[in-house]
Design an enzyme around this catalytic site. Structure first.
Site, PDB file in Angstrom:
ATOM      1  N   TYR A  53       0.498   4.395   6.291  1.00  0.00           N
ATOM      2  CA  TYR A  53       1.133   4.536   4.972  1.00  0.00           C
ATOM      3  C   TYR A  53       1.591   5.982   4.740  1.00  0.00           C
ATOM      4  O   TYR A  53       2.294   6.267   3.773  1.00  0.00           O
ATOM      5  CB  TYR A  53       0.190   4.121   3.833  1.00  0.00           C
ATOM      6  CG  TYR A  53      -0.336   2.707   3.902  1.00  0.00           C
ATOM      7  CD1 TYR A  53       0.225   1.750   4.743  1.00  0.00           C
ATOM      8  CD2 TYR A  53      -1.412   2.300   3.112  1.00  0.00           C
ATOM      9  CE1 TYR A  53      -0.271   0.453   4.809  1.00  0.00           C
ATOM     10  CE2 TYR A  53      -1.909   1.002   3.168  1.00  0.00           C
ATOM     11  CZ  TYR A  53      -1.349   0.091   4.022  1.00  0.00           C
ATOM     12  OH  TYR A  53      -1.852  -1.184   4.071  1.00  0.00           O
ATOM     13  N   LYS A  82      -7.272   2.586   7.902  1.00  0.00           N
ATOM     14  CA  LYS A  82      -7.066   1.634   9.008  1.00  0.00           C
ATOM     15  C   LYS A  82      -6.589   2.321  10.278  1.00  0.00           C
ATOM     16  O   LYS A  82      -5.829   3.296  10.228  1.00  0.00           O
ATOM     17  CB  LYS A  82      -6.036   0.572   8.587  1.00  0.00           C
ATOM     18  CG  LYS A  82      -6.367  -0.045   7.233  1.00  0.00           C
ATOM     19  CD  LYS A  82      -5.439  -1.163   6.823  1.00  0.00           C
ATOM     20  CE  LYS A  82      -5.691  -1.541   5.375  1.00  0.00           C
ATOM     21  NZ  LYS A  82      -4.842  -0.834   4.414  1.00  0.00           N
ATOM     22  N   HIS A 115      -5.840  -2.343  11.976  1.00  0.00           N
ATOM     23  CA  HIS A 115      -4.747  -2.762  11.095  1.00  0.00           C
ATOM     24  C   HIS A 115      -4.061  -4.046  11.560  1.00  0.00           C
ATOM     25  O   HIS A 115      -3.748  -4.924  10.751  1.00  0.00           O
ATOM     26  CB  HIS A 115      -3.738  -1.605  10.986  1.00  0.00           C
ATOM     27  CG  HIS A 115      -2.968  -1.592   9.715  1.00  0.00           C
ATOM     28  ND1 HIS A 115      -2.536  -0.440   9.122  1.00  0.00           N
ATOM     29  CD2 HIS A 115      -2.534  -2.596   8.901  1.00  0.00           C
ATOM     30  CE1 HIS A 115      -1.881  -0.731   8.002  1.00  0.00           C
ATOM     31  NE2 HIS A 115      -1.863  -2.036   7.864  1.00  0.00           N
TER      32      HIS A 115
HETATM   33  P1  NDP Z   1       1.132  -6.108  -4.177  1.00  0.00           P
HETATM   34  O1  NDP Z   1       1.097  -7.582  -4.029  1.00  0.00           O
HETATM   35  O2  NDP Z   1      -0.058  -5.368  -4.607  1.00  0.00           O
HETATM   36  O3  NDP Z   1       2.370  -5.776  -5.126  1.00  0.00           O
HETATM   37  C1  NDP Z   1       2.788  -4.476  -5.372  1.00  0.00           C
HETATM   38  C2  NDP Z   1       4.050  -4.538  -6.232  1.00  0.00           C
HETATM   39  O4  NDP Z   1       3.761  -5.094  -7.512  1.00  0.00           O
HETATM   40  C3  NDP Z   1       4.645  -3.182  -6.448  1.00  0.00           C
HETATM   41  O5  NDP Z   1       6.057  -3.318  -6.468  1.00  0.00           O
HETATM   42  C4  NDP Z   1       4.133  -2.808  -7.852  1.00  0.00           C
HETATM   43  O6  NDP Z   1       5.050  -1.937  -8.471  1.00  0.00           O
HETATM   44  C5  NDP Z   1       4.117  -4.160  -8.525  1.00  0.00           C
HETATM   45  N1  NDP Z   1       3.104  -4.297  -9.588  1.00  0.00           N
HETATM   46  C6  NDP Z   1       1.831  -3.831  -9.589  1.00  0.00           C
HETATM   47  N2  NDP Z   1       1.190  -4.197 -10.712  1.00  0.00           N
HETATM   48  C7  NDP Z   1       2.062  -4.920 -11.436  1.00  0.00           C
HETATM   49  C8  NDP Z   1       1.989  -5.550 -12.712  1.00  0.00           C
HETATM   50  N3  NDP Z   1       0.861  -5.534 -13.423  1.00  0.00           N
HETATM   51  N4  NDP Z   1       3.090  -6.199 -13.163  1.00  0.00           N
HETATM   52  C9  NDP Z   1       4.231  -6.236 -12.439  1.00  0.00           C
HETATM   53  N5  NDP Z   1       4.366  -5.653 -11.226  1.00  0.00           N
HETATM   54  C10 NDP Z   1       3.289  -4.995 -10.738  1.00  0.00           C
HETATM   55  O7  NDP Z   1       1.713  -5.538  -2.796  1.00  0.00           O
HETATM   56  P2  NDP Z   1       1.242  -4.790  -1.509  1.00  0.00           P
HETATM   57  O8  NDP Z   1       1.993  -5.411  -0.388  1.00  0.00           O
HETATM   58  O9  NDP Z   1       1.358  -3.342  -1.719  1.00  0.00           O
HETATM   59  O10 NDP Z   1      -0.296  -5.186  -1.293  1.00  0.00           O
HETATM   60  C11 NDP Z   1      -1.371  -4.520  -1.914  1.00  0.00           C
HETATM   61  C12 NDP Z   1      -2.114  -3.615  -0.955  1.00  0.00           C
HETATM   62  O11 NDP Z   1      -2.668  -4.351   0.126  1.00  0.00           O
HETATM   63  C13 NDP Z   1      -1.217  -2.588  -0.235  1.00  0.00           C
HETATM   64  O12 NDP Z   1      -0.755  -1.586  -1.109  1.00  0.00           O
HETATM   65  C14 NDP Z   1      -2.127  -2.153   0.871  1.00  0.00           C
HETATM   66  O13 NDP Z   1      -3.104  -1.253   0.385  1.00  0.00           O
HETATM   67  C15 NDP Z   1      -2.733  -3.507   1.290  1.00  0.00           C
HETATM   68  N6  NDP Z   1      -1.963  -4.148   2.386  1.00  0.00           N
HETATM   69  C16 NDP Z   1      -2.564  -4.272   3.610  1.00  0.00           C
HETATM   70  C17 NDP Z   1      -1.884  -4.817   4.674  1.00  0.00           C
HETATM   71  C18 NDP Z   1      -2.547  -4.941   6.007  1.00  0.00           C
HETATM   72  O14 NDP Z   1      -1.858  -5.235   6.997  1.00  0.00           O
HETATM   73  N7  NDP Z   1      -3.849  -4.758   6.087  1.00  0.00           N
HETATM   74  C19 NDP Z   1      -0.500  -5.296   4.557  1.00  0.00           C
HETATM   75  C20 NDP Z   1       0.024  -5.194   3.208  1.00  0.00           C
HETATM   76  C21 NDP Z   1      -0.702  -4.648   2.178  1.00  0.00           C
HETATM   77  P3  NDP Z   1       4.660  -0.462  -9.027  1.00  0.00           P
HETATM   78  O15 NDP Z   1       3.929   0.283  -7.981  1.00  0.00           O
HETATM   79  O16 NDP Z   1       6.025   0.107  -9.310  1.00  0.00           O
HETATM   80  O17 NDP Z   1       3.860  -0.701 -10.273  1.00  0.00           O
END
Ligand code: NDP
Length: 315
Positions: A53, A82, A115
């Site tokens: 990241y 990770k 990861h």
């Molecule tokens: P999420 O499903 O957490 O969604 C994030 C999005 O939702 C962003 O655009 C954010 O925008 C928006 N958002 C957050 N809160 C709200 C709300 N209350 N209302 C409306 N929109 C909202 O996505 P991720 O894919 O980031 O998954 C979460 C975490 O999981 C990652 O950040 C990472 O830490 C982990 N992950 C791990 C992976 C792996 O391979 N192990 C792969 C993918 C993710 P904004 O920031 O502008 O608020």
């Protein structure tokens, strides 16, 4: 000093994981420090990052700021990072972990996850910060012949050295973990996978619960800028209206309330108001009919698709 208000779950490593954490994928370094402080102020005690990241240093700055302002103590935080695909070879695992610790400015990690179950050769020294996910950059990642059991032994060594409290995997199927359990001296404490109402993964959750492996749900809100947009789903909106909650709150409460309850959830946001909203998981509940409805939506969709990133259909 405020105390954590979210539940924790006992992992098979003997350590506890808070059931709600802050995700940080695609959180720019200049914003994530503030997001981490806002999360800790709101009551979060679990932060999820990764080498890939490219924001570990800023996440670490946020953690240090929160500690120095007296918002939290290190021992009350649960920090996950990770191991990236280019670091699977056992000769590189220790250094990868030490570098993550340095960037995070921590003495130990609460959780270190592999990861993806894919080993890549390192990139040339002329491209030290490459991850292999940069579009169009040459050379393309090359698969490295490192059997996973060798990587896992090196992960176990990190626990023995006291650098890491719990180890686990991401993006693995039950059949892969079944094999891992045949040689693991230290069992994986956590499996982190994509999980939301379009990808409820009931069989994986059930299998992991049976084996004592905790499941963390990633992309619980449908990730960033991906269609079909989970948060625009008509059922999530309708259920949200019934409880006076947003679709995001419904998705997170669904994840929190699932049968067995041995799951945690790590929504990402860089906005303090959303970070606070996402923490409001307790004090209300979805009724069983709504839980069932959300678990059986007609749409099935994976937002983080390995075939696009790795050229290998892992699932
Ligand atoms: P999420 O499903 O957490 O969604 C994030 C999005 O939702 C962003 O655009 C954010 O925008 C928006 N958002 C957050 N809160 C709200 C709300 N209350 N209302 C409306 N929109 C909202 O996505 P991720 O894919 O980031 O998954 C979460 C975490 O999981 C990652 O950040 C990472 O830490 C982990 N992950 C791990 C992976 C792996 O391979 N192990 C792969 C993918 C993710 P904004 O920031 O502008 O608020």
């Amino acid at each position: 000093m405020s105390s954590p208000t979210v539940d924790t779950i006992l992992l098979n490593s003997g350590h506890r994981i808070p059931r709600l954490g802050l995700g940080t994928w695609q959180s720019p370094s200049e914003e994530v420090r503030g997001a981490v402080v806002a999360a800790i102020e709101a009551g979060y005690r679990h932060i999820d990052t990764a080498r890939v990241y490219k924001n570990e240093a800023a996440v670490g700055d946020g953690i240090q700021e929160a500690i120095s302002r007296g918002l939290v103590r290190r021992e009350d935080l649960f920090v996950t990072t990770k191991l990236w695909c280019t670091d699977h070879h056992p000769s590189r695992v220790l250094e990868a972990c030490q570098k993550s610790l340095e960037r995070l400015k921590l003495q130990y990690l609460d959780l270190y996850l592999v990861h993806w179950p894919v080993a890549w050769k390192p990139f040339p020294a002329s491209q030290p910060d490459r991850t292999g996910l940069e579009p169009g950059m040459e050379p393309a990642p090359e698969i490295e012949k490192t059997p996973f059991f060798e990587t896992w032994r090196a992960m176990e060594d990190l626990v023995d050295r006291g650098l890491v409290r719990s180890i686990g995997v991401c993006n693995c199927t039950p059949i892969f973990m079944h094999d891992l359990l045949s040689y693991a001296r230290i069992r994986p404490a956590v499996c982190q996978v994509e999980m939301h109402p379009y990808m409820p993964q009931p069989a994986l959750v059930q299998w992991c619960n049976k084996e004592g492996i905790h499941v963390t749900a990633y992309s619980p809100l449908g990730s960033t800028d991906r269609v079909p947009r989970l948060l625009e789903d008509a059922v999530l909106r309708e259920v949200g209206a019934k409880y006076g909650r947003s679709p995001a709150a419904v998705a997170l409460r669904w994840a929190y309330q699932r049968e067995g309850a041995s799951t945690s959830v790590i929504p990402k946001s860089v906005h303090a108001a959303r970070i606070r909203e996402n923490f409001e998981l307790t004090g209300w509940a979805l009724d069983q009919a709504d839980m069932d409805r959300l678990s059986s939506l007609p749409t099935s969709f994976r937002y983080v698709h390995p075939a696009q990133r790795f050229g290998v259909p892992l699932f």
